[in-house]
Scaffold this active site. Structure first.
Site, PDB file in Angstrom:
ATOM      1  N   ASP A   7       0.483   1.120   2.541  1.00  0.00           N
ATOM      2  CA  ASP A   7       1.262   2.152   1.877  1.00  0.00           C
ATOM      3  C   ASP A   7       1.202   1.850   0.376  1.00  0.00           C
ATOM      4  O   ASP A   7       1.950   1.018  -0.117  1.00  0.00           O
ATOM      5  CB  ASP A   7       2.705   2.136   2.377  1.00  0.00           C
ATOM      6  N   GLU A  68      -2.604   5.463   3.009  1.00  0.00           N
ATOM      7  CA  GLU A  68      -1.966   6.775   2.848  1.00  0.00           C
ATOM      8  C   GLU A  68      -2.715   7.589   1.796  1.00  0.00           C
ATOM      9  O   GLU A  68      -2.989   7.096   0.699  1.00  0.00           O
ATOM     10  CB  GLU A  68      -0.503   6.616   2.435  1.00  0.00           C
ATOM     11  N   ASP A 141       8.632   0.705   2.570  1.00  0.00           N
ATOM     12  CA  ASP A 141       7.181   0.650   2.358  1.00  0.00           C
ATOM     13  C   ASP A 141       6.499  -0.143   3.473  1.00  0.00           C
ATOM     14  O   ASP A 141       5.388   0.189   3.893  1.00  0.00           O
ATOM     15  CB  ASP A 141       6.871  -0.003   1.001  1.00  0.00           C
TER      16      ASP A 141
END
Length: 216
Positions: A7, A68, A141
């Site tokens: 992330d 991501e 996160d």
């Protein structure tokens, strides 16, 4: 399948490793966050992110890296930092020849919770349940990184089948194979207007007409 989920972020870059296959219980091997000081120079922060991700790759040797996909937000500065950290993650994986997959936040949410609009708390709760953890990973996160890894494990089989189907379709259309592509009119001679009969000119099939009752 062992996947490192990333992330991306400059201040906090979530990382998590999940192992398993679609349709069976998954196992978390590790989860954490690569942090960089907000007051440090950008170059130094990017180096810190790289070193952190390299350490995770060294320790867990994942077969895939799921990152991501960066999308537009109102805060351009935040997007830039996220994009830079994302690029570092992809660079580290590519340097080792590890395949990289990009998943949008809505894809990850839909895969884990069933809704592409789920809140972070819902994602954390489902990650906890799916990986049989005692508590949701923190910060968010870290949970998002695990969700990315889970999403890729579940979506990879379908993506692979799609890629194989596309590759097979392209191969079947290659010259010299049974599925040679057909070009317009390739199975018949080019067709021209009136090709099945002799060319016709105006009045050619009839005798000249003269007007009745008139002489030249």
């Amino acid at each position: 399948m062992r996947v490192l989920g990333v992330d991306p972020g400059l201040t906090r870059c979530g990382v998590g490793v999940v192992e398993g296959v679609a349709g069976r219980p998954l196992t978390m091997l590790g989860v954490g966050v690569v942090r960089t000081p907000a007051d440090a120079e950008l170059g130094d922060r990017l180096v810190a992110v790289e070193q952190g991700i390299e350490a995770w790759l060294d320790e867990y040797s994942p077969g895939y890296v799921a990152v991501e996909r960066v999308f537009a937000q109102h805060n351009v500065r935040t997007v830039m930092g996220t994009a830079q950290a994302s690029a570092i993650a992809m660079l580290c994986a590519a340097r080792r020849g590890i395949p990289v997959a990009l998943h949008t936040p809505s894809e990850v949410k839909a895969a884990v919770t069933g809704s592409g609009r789920a809140e972070k708390a819902q994602v954390g709760a489902m990650v906890t349940r799916l990986l049989r953890l005692d508590a949701p990973p923190k910060p968010a996160d870290a949970a998002d990184a695990l969700a990315l890894a889970i999403c890729h494990i579940w979506r990879a089989p379908a993506q692979n089948r799609l890629q194989q189907a596309v590759a097979a379709h392209r191969t079947s259309g290659a010259p010299g194979t049974s599925g040679t592509p057909r070009t317009p009119g390739a199975s018949a001679a080019p067709r021209t207007s009136g090709a099945s009969a002799a060319p016709r000119t105006s009045g050619a099939s009839r005798a000249p007409r003269t007007l009745k009752g008139r002489t030249a």
